[in-house]
Design an enzyme around this catalytic site. Structure first.
Site, mmCIF file in Angstrom:
data_model
loop_
_atom_site.group_PDB
_atom_site.id
_atom_site.type_symbol
_atom_site.label_atom_id
_atom_site.label_comp_id
_atom_site.label_asym_id
_atom_site.label_seq_id
_atom_site.Cartn_x
_atom_site.Cartn_y
_atom_site.Cartn_z
ATOM 1 N N SER A 95 0.844 -1.205 0.000
ATOM 2 C CA SER A 95 0.000 0.000 0.000
ATOM 3 C C SER A 95 0.882 1.260 0.000
ATOM 4 O O SER A 95 1.728 1.396 -0.885
ATOM 5 C CB SER A 95 -0.953 -0.063 1.193
ATOM 6 O OG SER A 95 -2.021 0.834 1.014
ATOM 7 N N ASP A 209 -10.401 -4.807 -4.088
ATOM 8 C CA ASP A 209 -9.878 -3.774 -3.186
ATOM 9 C C ASP A 209 -10.892 -2.635 -3.071
ATOM 10 O O ASP A 209 -11.302 -2.060 -4.072
ATOM 11 C CB ASP A 209 -8.549 -3.237 -3.749
ATOM 12 C CG ASP A 209 -7.742 -2.481 -2.710
ATOM 13 O OD1 ASP A 209 -8.338 -1.687 -1.952
ATOM 14 O OD2 ASP A 209 -6.515 -2.690 -2.657
ATOM 15 N N HIS A 264 -8.355 -5.274 1.011
ATOM 16 C CA HIS A 264 -7.092 -4.535 1.119
ATOM 17 C C HIS A 264 -6.400 -4.813 2.457
ATOM 18 O O HIS A 264 -5.193 -5.037 2.517
ATOM 19 C CB HIS A 264 -7.340 -3.032 0.946
ATOM 20 C CG HIS A 264 -6.077 -2.237 0.839
ATOM 21 N ND1 HIS A 264 -5.319 -2.208 -0.306
ATOM 22 C CD2 HIS A 264 -5.412 -1.462 1.744
ATOM 23 C CE1 HIS A 264 -4.252 -1.446 -0.109
ATOM 24 N NE2 HIS A 264 -4.287 -0.982 1.125
#
Ligand SMILES: *[C@@H]1O[C@H](CO)[C@@H](O)[C@H](O)[C@H]1NC(C)=O
Ligand SMILES: *[C@@H]1O[C@H](CO)[C@@H](O)[C@H](O)[C@H]1NC(C)=O
Length: 289
Positions: A95, A209, A264
């Site tokens: 991320s 996601d 996520h």
């Protein structure tokens, strides 16, 4: 004497088969501990491997309060000061960590062999879902004033806020992402060389996601100008102008992309273990010569 020769032999054999260390960088509003489950899978798979999960400052707060420029600087200092990493290593950014590690490679010329980003944000983020990871008072600052200097200097997410309706302002006033993406002026050839010399650049995204918008940012794709349609990769300026060497890496067979199917927040945890073991683990199976 024989004993000495034996010791020398053994140490040669051992040192010639030392796995490249692995450096892990966590995401926003998280800490180094968030990467320990993944670190464990790597340690069990490659006996004796050195794996370190990096913490910048105090972890959680500094991950969103420190500008990414500063985070990259601190990341490089931590890596330089670790004697285990002198001879090179593989690197993983999750991320927000994806652009911290890529920025560190480009700016600090770190001796990285394989660069792996998990659900990264290479073409930035735009939208509320990602901001829900931040304290509420920050959200309006970013949605309304992202490209103002005081916000750029105060909230990390502003440094990769890519508003498709204000791409000119993004390029001129956003402090971090347009710089490491070489979108501004004459491309920085050191950044580009540092990318091209990688052995492999691996990118993943998850097709479900709901935090990173657009989720395709994980594969270096973003919104088209003035639109919420995703730019195709080979039509993007990044690819056509080969700004940081992505097209070169692609042509040399060094660019790898994978699609996972996981929330996520689960990318580095058990629900994603099979995906990681199957697709990502092979990129750690290399030794220092
Ligand atoms: C690493 O590669 C070797 C040689 O190809 C293979 O035998 C071994 O199973 C691999 N290890 C892992 C953990 O994937
Ligand atoms: C560009 O990418 C799209 C989607 O991946 C593909 O269908 C198309 O053939 C590509 N075009 C070229 C010129 O490579």
């Amino acid at each position: 004497m024989i004993c000495l020769i034996f010791v020398l032999l053994i140490s040669t054999v051992v040192s010639s088969s030392i796995y490249r260390p692995v450096v892990l960088m966590h995401g926003i509003s998280s800490t180094a501990a968030g990467m320990e489950e993944l670190a464990g899978w790597i340690r069990t798979s490659f006996l004796g491997i050195y794996v370190i999960s990096v913490e910048i400052g105090n972890g959680k707060e500094d991950s969103f309060l420190l500008p990414i420029d500063k985070q990259v600087e601190q990341f490089c200092e931590i890596v330089y000061s670790d004697e285990h990493l002198r001879q090179g290593f593989n690197i993983v950014g999750y991320s927000q960590g994806s652009i911290i590690v890529r920025g560190a490679i480009e700016r600090c010329s770190l001796p990285v062999y394989n660069l792996i980003t998990l659900s990264g944000i290479h073409q930035g983020i735009f939208g509320i879902p990602y901001l829900l990871q931040l304290p509420e008072e920050f959200r309006e600052l970013i949605t309304k004033y992202a490209y103002e200097n005081p916000v750029q200097n105060a909230i990390s997410a502003a440094n990769y806020w890519r508003d498709p309706n204000q791409l000119n302002r993004y390029i001129s006033d956003c402090h971090f992402l347009p710089d490491i993406n070489n979108e501004r002026g004459i491309p920085n050839q050191i950044y580009r060389q540092n990318m091209i010399k990688l052995n492999a650049f691996v990118m993943t995204y998850s097709d479900i996601d709901q935090v990173v918008t657009p989720k395709e940012s994980g594969l270096f794709m973003g919104y088209q100008p003035n639109s919420f349609n995703i730019e195709t990769w080979n039509n993007s300026r990044q690819f056509k102008e080969d700004l940081i060497g992505l097209r070169t890496l692609w042509e040399q067979g060094k660019l790898f992309t994978f699609t996972s199917h996981v929330r996520h927040q689960d990318v580095t945890h058990a629900p994603n273990k099979d995906f990681i073991m199957k697709n990502i683990l092979p990129f750690f199976n290399n030794t220092l010569s």
